[in-house]
Design a protein around this motif. Structure first.
Motif, PDB file in Angstrom:
ATOM      1  N   GLY A  13       0.743  -0.916  -0.406  1.00  0.00           N
ATOM      2  CA  GLY A  13      -0.314   0.162  -0.448  1.00  0.00           C
ATOM      3  C   GLY A  13       0.704   1.446   0.012  1.00  0.00           C
ATOM      4  N   ASN A  14       0.111   2.576  -0.102  1.00  0.00           N
ATOM      5  CA  ASN A  14       0.762   3.613  -0.215  1.00  0.00           C
ATOM      6  C   ASN A  14       0.545   4.485   1.643  1.00  0.00           C
ATOM      7  OD1 ASN A  14      -1.725   5.045  -0.778  1.00  0.00           O
ATOM      8  ND2 ASN A  14      -1.352   5.490  -2.308  1.00  0.00           N
ATOM      9  N   LEU A  15      -0.090   3.817   2.597  1.00  0.00           N
ATOM     10  CA  LEU A  15      -0.633   3.862   3.998  1.00  0.00           C
ATOM     11  C   LEU A  15      -0.318   3.341   5.450  1.00  0.00           C
ATOM     12  CD1 LEU A  15      -2.540   6.441   5.095  1.00  0.00           C
ATOM     13  CD2 LEU A  15      -4.251   4.354   4.148  1.00  0.00           C
ATOM     14  N   ARG A  16      -0.265   3.556   5.580  1.00  0.00           N
ATOM     15  CA  ARG A  16       0.218   2.625   6.734  1.00  0.00           C
ATOM     16  C   ARG A  16      -0.241   3.581   7.795  1.00  0.00           C
ATOM     17  NH1 ARG A  16       6.080   0.913   7.549  1.00  0.00           N
ATOM     18  NH2 ARG A  16       5.827   0.381   9.706  1.00  0.00           N
ATOM     19  N   LEU A  17      -0.986   2.720   9.395  1.00  0.00           N
ATOM     20  CA  LEU A  17      -1.488   3.664  10.120  1.00  0.00           C
ATOM     21  C   LEU A  17      -0.648   3.143  11.576  1.00  0.00           C
ATOM     22  CD1 LEU A  17      -5.068   2.505  10.393  1.00  0.00           C
ATOM     23  CD2 LEU A  17      -4.671   5.019   9.479  1.00  0.00           C
ATOM     24  N   GLY A  18       0.080   4.473  12.241  1.00  0.00           N
ATOM     25  CA  GLY A  18       0.959   4.592  13.291  1.00  0.00           C
ATOM     26  C   GLY A  18       0.192   3.938  14.175  1.00  0.00           C
ATOM     27  N   ALA A  19       0.567   4.015  15.566  1.00  0.00           N
ATOM     28  CA  ALA A  19      -0.215   3.734  16.050  1.00  0.00           C
ATOM     29  C   ALA A  19      -0.502   5.377  17.142  1.00  0.00           C
ATOM     30  CB  ALA A  19       0.791   3.396  17.947  1.00  0.00           C
ATOM     31  N   GLN A  20      -1.957   4.942  17.770  1.00  0.00           N
ATOM     32  CA  GLN A  20      -2.536   6.838  18.279  1.00  0.00           C
ATOM     33  C   GLN A  20      -2.503   6.642  18.973  1.00  0.00           C
ATOM     34  OE1 GLN A  20      -4.414   8.564  14.833  1.00  0.00           O
ATOM     35  NE2 GLN A  20      -3.934   6.464  13.051  1.00  0.00           N
ATOM     36  N   GLU A  21      -2.089   8.008  19.791  1.00  0.00           N
ATOM     37  CA  GLU A  21      -2.953   9.003  21.506  1.00  0.00           C
ATOM     38  C   GLU A  21      -3.438   9.913  20.960  1.00  0.00           C
ATOM     39  OE1 GLU A  21      -3.653   6.959  23.753  1.00  0.00           O
ATOM     40  OE2 GLU A  21      -2.803   5.085  23.703  1.00  0.00           O
ATOM     41  N   ARG A  22      -4.085  10.096  22.109  1.00  0.00           N
ATOM     42  CA  ARG A  22      -4.622  11.888  22.349  1.00  0.00           C
ATOM     43  C   ARG A  22      -4.910  11.863  23.961  1.00  0.00           C
ATOM     44  NH1 ARG A  22      -7.839  12.524  17.779  1.00  0.00           N
ATOM     45  NH2 ARG A  22      -7.685  11.058  16.730  1.00  0.00           N
ATOM     46  N   THR A  23      -4.965  13.402  23.996  1.00  0.00           N
ATOM     47  CA  THR A  23      -5.276  14.129  25.150  1.00  0.00           C
ATOM     48  C   THR A  23      -6.203  15.598  24.484  1.00  0.00           C
ATOM     49  OG1 THR A  23      -3.551  15.625  25.317  1.00  0.00           O
ATOM     50  CG2 THR A  23      -2.967  13.197  25.696  1.00  0.00           C
ATOM     51  N   ASP A  24      -6.465  15.904  25.732  1.00  0.00           N
ATOM     52  CA  ASP A  24      -7.390  17.584  25.495  1.00  0.00           C
ATOM     53  C   ASP A  24      -5.926  18.008  24.658  1.00  0.00           C
ATOM     54  OD1 ASP A  24      -9.253  16.940  26.153  1.00  0.00           O
ATOM     55  OD2 ASP A  24      -8.965  17.227  27.971  1.00  0.00           O
ATOM     56  N   GLU A  25      -4.970  18.148  24.095  1.00  0.00           N
ATOM     57  CA  GLU A  25      -4.617  19.323  24.179  1.00  0.00           C
ATOM     58  C   GLU A  25      -3.035  18.825  23.305  1.00  0.00           C
ATOM     59  OE1 GLU A  25      -4.079  22.005  24.316  1.00  0.00           O
ATOM     60  OE2 GLU A  25      -4.947  22.202  26.457  1.00  0.00           O
ATOM     61  N   VAL A  57      -2.395  15.354  19.827  1.00  0.00           N
ATOM     62  CA  VAL A  57      -2.658  14.039  19.492  1.00  0.00           C
ATOM     63  C   VAL A  57      -0.955  13.649  18.350  1.00  0.00           C
ATOM     64  CG1 VAL A  57      -4.256  13.306  17.017  1.00  0.00           C
ATOM     65  CG2 VAL A  57      -4.755  14.634  18.546  1.00  0.00           C
ATOM     66  N   PHE A  58      -1.238  12.742  18.213  1.00  0.00           N
ATOM     67  CA  PHE A  58       0.340  12.126  17.668  1.00  0.00           C
ATOM     68  C   PHE A  58       0.677  10.375  17.338  1.00  0.00           C
ATOM     69  CE2 PHE A  58       1.020  11.085  22.090  1.00  0.00           C
ATOM     70  CZ  PHE A  58       1.838   9.214  22.062  1.00  0.00           C
ATOM     71  N   SER A  59       1.483  10.175  16.567  1.00  0.00           N
ATOM     72  CA  SER A  59       1.160   8.392  15.762  1.00  0.00           C
ATOM     73  C   SER A  59       2.781   8.567  15.963  1.00  0.00           C
ATOM     74  CB  SER A  59       0.204   9.199  15.021  1.00  0.00           C
ATOM     75  OG  SER A  59       0.444   7.755  13.498  1.00  0.00           O
ATOM     76  N   LEU A  60       2.796   7.360  15.774  1.00  0.00           N
ATOM     77  CA  LEU A  60       4.216   6.697  16.172  1.00  0.00           C
ATOM     78  C   LEU A  60       4.050   5.052  15.756  1.00  0.00           C
ATOM     79  CD1 LEU A  60       6.601   6.552  19.174  1.00  0.00           C
ATOM     80  CD2 LEU A  60       6.667   5.142  16.939  1.00  0.00           C
ATOM     81  N   SER A  61       5.294   5.451  14.378  1.00  0.00           N
ATOM     82  CA  SER A  61       5.460   4.496  13.541  1.00  0.00           C
ATOM     83  C   SER A  61       6.733   3.851  13.779  1.00  0.00           C
ATOM     84  CB  SER A  61       4.710   4.265  12.495  1.00  0.00           C
ATOM     85  OG  SER A  61       3.596   4.036  12.067  1.00  0.00           O
ATOM     86  N   ILE A  62       6.942   2.265  13.770  1.00  0.00           N
ATOM     87  CA  ILE A  62       8.467   2.082  13.438  1.00  0.00           C
ATOM     88  C   ILE A  62       8.862   1.962  12.227  1.00  0.00           C
ATOM     89  CG2 ILE A  62       9.240  -0.038  13.933  1.00  0.00           C
ATOM     90  CD1 ILE A  62       8.701   1.402  16.151  1.00  0.00           C
ATOM     91  N   LYS A  63       9.823   2.076  11.394  1.00  0.00           N
ATOM     92  CA  LYS A  63       9.812   2.405   9.883  1.00  0.00           C
ATOM     93  C   LYS A  63      10.053   0.814   9.494  1.00  0.00           C
ATOM     94  CE  LYS A  63      12.792   4.625   8.122  1.00  0.00           C
ATOM     95  NZ  LYS A  63      14.229   5.723   7.942  1.00  0.00           N
ATOM     96  N   ARG A  64       9.953  -0.360  10.068  1.00  0.00           N
ATOM     97  CA  ARG A  64      10.212  -1.863   9.406  1.00  0.00           C
ATOM     98  C   ARG A  64       8.772  -1.983   9.948  1.00  0.00           C
ATOM     99  NH1 ARG A  64      15.412  -4.742  10.090  1.00  0.00           N
ATOM    100  NH2 ARG A  64      15.331  -3.354  12.468  1.00  0.00           N
ATOM    101  N   GLY A  65       8.058  -1.644  10.237  1.00  0.00           N
ATOM    102  CA  GLY A  65       6.962  -2.447  10.590  1.00  0.00           C
ATOM    103  C   GLY A  65       7.193  -3.535  11.835  1.00  0.00           C
ATOM    104  N   ASN A  66       6.305  -2.772  12.995  1.00  0.00           N
ATOM    105  CA  ASN A  66       6.187  -3.943  14.695  1.00  0.00           C
ATOM    106  C   ASN A  66       5.353  -3.044  15.475  1.00  0.00           C
ATOM    107  OD1 ASN A  66       6.812  -5.020  17.167  1.00  0.00           O
ATOM    108  ND2 ASN A  66       8.477  -5.047  16.645  1.00  0.00           N
ATOM    109  N   PRO A  67       4.008  -3.705  15.125  1.00  0.00           N
ATOM    110  CA  PRO A  67       2.682  -2.819  15.631  1.00  0.00           C
ATOM    111  C   PRO A  67       2.611  -2.560  16.800  1.00  0.00           C
ATOM    112  CG  PRO A  67       1.794  -3.493  13.516  1.00  0.00           C
ATOM    113  CD  PRO A  67       3.340  -4.476  14.164  1.00  0.00           C
TER     114      PRO A  67
END
Length: 217
Positions: free
Chosen positions: A124-136, A138-148
Motif C-alpha cells: 500500500g501507500n498508507l500505514r496507520l501508526g499507533a495513535q494517542e490523543r489528549t485534550d492538548e 494528538v500524535f502517531s508513532l510508527s516503526i519504519k520496518r513495521g512492528n505494531p
C-alpha cells in the motif's frame, strides 16, 4: 546561470520506509473498507474512533462488525465493484483472494487513492501508526520496518512524557491565540518555545519573563 544554494538541495529517500505522518481532519474523511475479517475490523475501529465516516463492503462479515454501534458506520453486504471507491478518500483492502487484492490495488492506483493493504503493508501507500490523543495532543508513532506491538508500547511511553507538558502546552497555545495580530508574534513564540523559557515557566515566572522582554504582551 542560476545555481541553487546548497540549503535548497534536498536529499530524498525513495524507499517505502521513508514514512511521513499527516494529520487528517477525520470528520471530513470517508473511508472504504473492502473485506470484513479481523484485520479489517481493527482498522475500522481505528478510523471510527478518530471520527471518520466508514463504509465496509463484503459478502460476509466477521461477527465483531455486528457488535459495532456507530452512526458513522455503514455495512454493505455485496461483492467488490469499482464504483465503491468513487467517493472514498482512503481505502482499506482486507481481502484474502490475492487476485481480487491485485485488482483493487490497480483501481486504487488509477484513481489516486490512499490505500492500505492488510495482508502486506508494503503493497500500500498508507500505514496507520499507533495513535494517542489528549485534550492538548494528538500524535502517531510508527516503526519504519513495521512492528505494531512495539509502536503501541512506545506510544504509551511517549504519551507519559508528553503529559508532563500539558499545562505548558495549554498556556503557550492560549498565548499564540492572543498574539494573532501582534507584529512580533513569530519572534515571541520562538522565544517561548525553548528550554530556557520552559525552565522559568516551571518556576512560575512565565508571565513576568514575557513582560520583561515584551512589554506590550
Amino acid at each position: 546561470m542560476f545555481k541553487p544554494d546548497k540549503e535548497d538541495i534536498l536529499e530524498i529517500d525513495a524507499g517505502f520506509e521513508n514514512l511521513m505522518h499527516i494529520g487528517l481532519v477525520a470528520n471530513n474523511i470517508k473511508v472504504g473498507v473492502i473485506g470484513a475479517g479481523k484485520a479489517s475490523l481493527i482498522k475500522t475501529k481505528t478510523f471510527l474512533k478518530a471520527g471518520c465516516e466508514v463504509e465496509v463492503l463484503s459478502p460476509r462479515f466477521d461477527k465483531g462488525f455486528r457488535r459495532l454501534r456507530c452512526e458513522c458506520l455503514k455495512l454493505k453486504k455485496e461483492k467488490f465493484h469499482k464504483s465503491f471507491l468513487k467517493d472514498k478518500h482512503i481505502v482499506v483492502i482486507g481481502v484474502s483472494n490475492k487476485k481480487l487484492e491485485k485488482r483493487i490495488i490497480w483501481h486504487c492506483k488509477r484513481l489516486n487513492k490512499l490505500y492500505l493493504v492488510c495482508s502486506d503493508y508494503k503493497l500500500g501507500n498508507l500505514r496507520l501508526g499507533a495513535q494517542e490523543r489528549t485534550d492538548e495532543f494528538v500524535f502517531s508513532l510508527s516503526i519504519k520496518r513495521g512492528n505494531p506491538k512495539l509502536s503501541k508500547y512506545l506510544t504509551q511511553k511517549t504519551l507519559n512524557f508528553l503529559q508532563s507538558f500539558t499545562i505548558f502546552c495549554n498556556w503557550a497555545t492560549n498565548l499564540r491565540e492572543k498574539l494573532k495580530h501582534h507584529p512580533q508574534k513569530d519572534q515571541i513564540l520562538e522565544f517561548v518555545c525553548s528550554d530556557d523559557f520552559y525552565y522559568f515557566f516551571k518556576k512560575g515566572y512565565a508571565n513576568k519573563v514575557i513582560k520583561l522582554f515584551y512589554e506590550d504582551v
